[in-house]
Write an enzyme that holds these catalytic residues in place. Structure first.
Site, PDB file in Angstrom:
ATOM      1  CG  ASN A   1      -3.739  -2.139   6.887  1.00 57.90           C
ATOM      2  OD1 ASN A   1      -3.590  -1.772   5.721  1.00 57.90           O
ATOM      3  ND2 ASN A   1      -4.735  -2.884   7.273  1.00 57.90           N
TER       4      ASN A   1
ATOM      5  CG  PHE B   1     -13.272   1.266   7.025  1.00 54.14           C
ATOM      6  CD1 PHE B   1     -12.797   0.749   5.827  1.00 54.14           C
ATOM      7  CD2 PHE B   1     -14.044   0.445   7.841  1.00 54.14           C
ATOM      8  CE1 PHE B   1     -13.071  -0.563   5.449  1.00 54.14           C
ATOM      9  CE2 PHE B   1     -14.325  -0.869   7.477  1.00 54.14           C
ATOM     10  CZ  PHE B   1     -13.840  -1.374   6.268  1.00 54.14           C
TER      11      PHE B   1
ATOM     12  NE  ARG C   1      -6.756 -12.537   5.320  1.00 53.79           N
ATOM     13  CZ  ARG C   1      -7.266 -11.307   5.211  1.00 53.79           C
ATOM     14  NH1 ARG C   1      -7.102 -10.588   4.106  1.00 53.79           N
ATOM     15  NH2 ARG C   1      -7.932 -10.772   6.199  1.00 53.79           N
TER      16      ARG C   1
ATOM     17  NE  ARG D   1      -2.411  -5.622   7.217  1.00 52.24           N
ATOM     18  CZ  ARG D   1      -3.513  -6.217   6.788  1.00 52.24           C
ATOM     19  NH1 ARG D   1      -4.017  -7.243   7.445  1.00 52.24           N
ATOM     20  NH2 ARG D   1      -4.119  -5.787   5.687  1.00 52.24           N
TER      21      ARG D   1
ATOM     22  CD  GLU E   1      -8.874  -9.176  -3.542  1.00 54.79           C
ATOM     23  OE1 GLU E   1      -7.728  -9.611  -3.263  1.00 54.79           O
ATOM     24  OE2 GLU E   1      -9.701  -8.839  -2.675  1.00 54.79           O
TER      25      GLU E   1
ATOM     26  CE1 TYR F   1      -9.435  -3.141   0.386  1.00 53.43           C
ATOM     27  CE2 TYR F   1      -8.493  -1.220  -0.686  1.00 53.43           C
ATOM     28  CZ  TYR F   1      -8.336  -2.358   0.091  1.00 53.43           C
ATOM     29  OH  TYR F   1      -7.102  -2.708   0.583  1.00 53.43           O
TER      30      TYR F   1
ATOM     31  CG  HIS G   1      -5.281  -6.359  -0.327  1.00 48.61           C
ATOM     32  ND1 HIS G   1      -6.495  -6.465   0.286  1.00 48.61           N
ATOM     33  CD2 HIS G   1      -5.309  -7.214  -1.378  1.00 48.61           C
ATOM     34  CE1 HIS G   1      -7.243  -7.345  -0.390  1.00 48.61           C
ATOM     35  NE2 HIS G   1      -6.539  -7.810  -1.410  1.00 48.61           N
TER      36      HIS G   1
ATOM     37  CB  THR H   1      -7.260  -5.606   9.795  1.00 50.18           C
ATOM     38  OG1 THR H   1      -7.736  -6.776   9.140  1.00 50.18           O
ATOM     39  CG2 THR H   1      -7.563  -4.377   8.960  1.00 50.18           C
TER      40      THR H   1
ATOM     41  CE  LYS I   1      -3.972  -2.261   2.224  1.00 48.70           C
ATOM     42  NZ  LYS I   1      -4.985  -2.159   3.328  1.00 48.70           N
TER      43      LYS I   1
HETATM   44  P1  ATP Z   1      -7.085  -5.910   3.164  1.00 48.05           P
HETATM   45  O1  ATP Z   1      -8.433  -6.206   2.540  1.00 48.05           O
HETATM   46  O2  ATP Z   1      -6.553  -4.528   2.803  1.00 48.05           O
HETATM   47  O3  ATP Z   1      -6.104  -7.001   2.948  1.00 48.05           O
HETATM   48  P2  ATP Z   1      -8.082  -6.850   5.635  1.00 48.05           P
HETATM   49  O4  ATP Z   1      -8.708  -7.936   4.819  1.00 48.05           O
HETATM   50  O5  ATP Z   1      -7.202  -7.230   6.776  1.00 48.05           O
HETATM   51  O6  ATP Z   1      -7.255  -5.877   4.730  1.00 48.05           O
HETATM   52  P3  ATP Z   1     -10.619  -5.517   5.555  1.00 48.05           P
HETATM   53  O7  ATP Z   1     -11.626  -5.716   6.614  1.00 48.05           O
HETATM   54  O8  ATP Z   1     -10.817  -6.156   4.228  1.00 48.05           O
HETATM   55  O9  ATP Z   1      -9.192  -5.873   6.162  1.00 48.05           O
HETATM   56  O10 ATP Z   1     -10.491  -3.935   5.349  1.00 48.05           O
HETATM   57  C1  ATP Z   1      -9.846  -3.438   4.191  1.00 48.05           C
HETATM   58  C2  ATP Z   1      -8.941  -2.290   4.578  1.00 48.05           C
HETATM   59  O11 ATP Z   1      -9.738  -1.205   5.048  1.00 48.05           O
HETATM   60  C3  ATP Z   1      -7.973  -2.577   5.734  1.00 48.05           C
HETATM   61  O12 ATP Z   1      -6.797  -3.209   5.331  1.00 48.05           O
HETATM   62  C4  ATP Z   1      -7.709  -1.190   6.261  1.00 48.05           C
HETATM   63  O13 ATP Z   1      -6.734  -0.502   5.472  1.00 48.05           O
HETATM   64  C5  ATP Z   1      -9.060  -0.508   6.080  1.00 48.05           C
HETATM   65  N1  ATP Z   1      -9.858  -0.592   7.294  1.00 48.05           N
HETATM   66  C6  ATP Z   1     -10.594  -1.645   7.713  1.00 48.05           C
HETATM   67  N2  ATP Z   1     -11.211  -1.384   8.864  1.00 48.05           N
HETATM   68  C7  ATP Z   1     -10.863  -0.121   9.191  1.00 48.05           C
HETATM   69  C8  ATP Z   1     -11.149   0.749  10.282  1.00 48.05           C
HETATM   70  N3  ATP Z   1     -11.959   0.357  11.275  1.00 48.05           N
HETATM   71  N4  ATP Z   1     -10.588   1.972  10.274  1.00 48.05           N
HETATM   72  C9  ATP Z   1      -9.788   2.373   9.270  1.00 48.05           C
HETATM   73  N5  ATP Z   1      -9.464   1.614   8.230  1.00 48.05           N
HETATM   74  C10 ATP Z   1      -9.984   0.377   8.173  1.00 48.05           C
HETATM   75 MG    MG Z   2      -9.872  -7.580   3.072  1.00 46.16          MG
END
Ligand code: ATP
Ligand code: MG
Length: 137
Positions: free
Chosen positions: A112, A57, A85, A102, A126, A49, A115, A91, A9
């Site tokens: 973070n 968010f 993962r 992370r 994706e 997304y 992805h 996350t 990212k």
């Molecule tokens: P990613 O999809 O980016 O791999 P993830 O699967 O761990 O991450 P998701 O729940 O899919 O997490 O959320 C996607 C992204 O949105 C997160 O990686 C983070 O950057 C952002 N995000 C998720 N929850 C929050 C939150 N509560 N506050 C801020 N940003 C968030």
């Molecule tokens: Mg995700």
């Protein structure tokens, strides 16, 4: 064998962490089989997304993901989705296990650093979102 989509990212690209993250990917035995650097526009980030549209968010996430270049890659190996993962960690970096990407590099839940696809269905979607078949080795 399995494939997953990985994104380094904007926060991590900006801090010159591409090489450190590739090192971890390769050390775990996952193969990089496709890669490109991109600066996402809003439409591309929103589509990526789409599952999070409407969440509190979402707008901040899209703003962050368009704030600078990202490095996008396809990783291949046995159980690649779960292994990558695990390498990323949770996350929320405060909950991520020691030694994960992370835990070591992420600044917050939003910033973070990485992805990774979360299921075979999302990996397929994706990977096709960023790569044509003939761009994958
Ligand atoms: P990613 O999809 O980016 O791999 P993830 O699967 O761990 O991450 P998701 O729940 O899919 O997490 O959320 C996607 C992204 O949105 C997160 O990686 C983070 O950057 C952002 N995000 C998720 N929850 C929050 C939150 N509560 N506050 C801020 N940003 C968030
Ligand atoms: Mg995700």
């Amino acid at each position: 064998t399995e494939r997953t989509l990985s994104i380094i990212k904007p926060d991590a690209v900006q801090r010159n962490l591409i090489g450190a993250i590739y090192q971890r990917i390769e050390t775990t035995g996952l193969k990089v089989v496709a890669a490109k650097m991109l600066h996402l526009d809003a439409a591309k980030a929103q589509g990526f997304y789409a599952e999070h549209e409407g969440k509190p968010f979402y707008d901040g996430l899209v703003e962050f993901m368009t704030s600078g270049p990202v490095m996008v890659q396809v990783l291949e190996g046995d159980n690649a989705i779960a292994r990558y993962r695990e390498l990323m960690g949770k996350t929320n970096p405060e909950e991520a296990a020691c030694g994960t990407i992370r835990a070591d590099y992420a600044e917050s839940m939003r910033f973070n650093s990485v992805h990774g696809s979360d299921s075979p269905a999302s990996a397929a979607r994706e990977i096709a979102y960023f790569f044509a078949d003939d761009e994958i080795c």
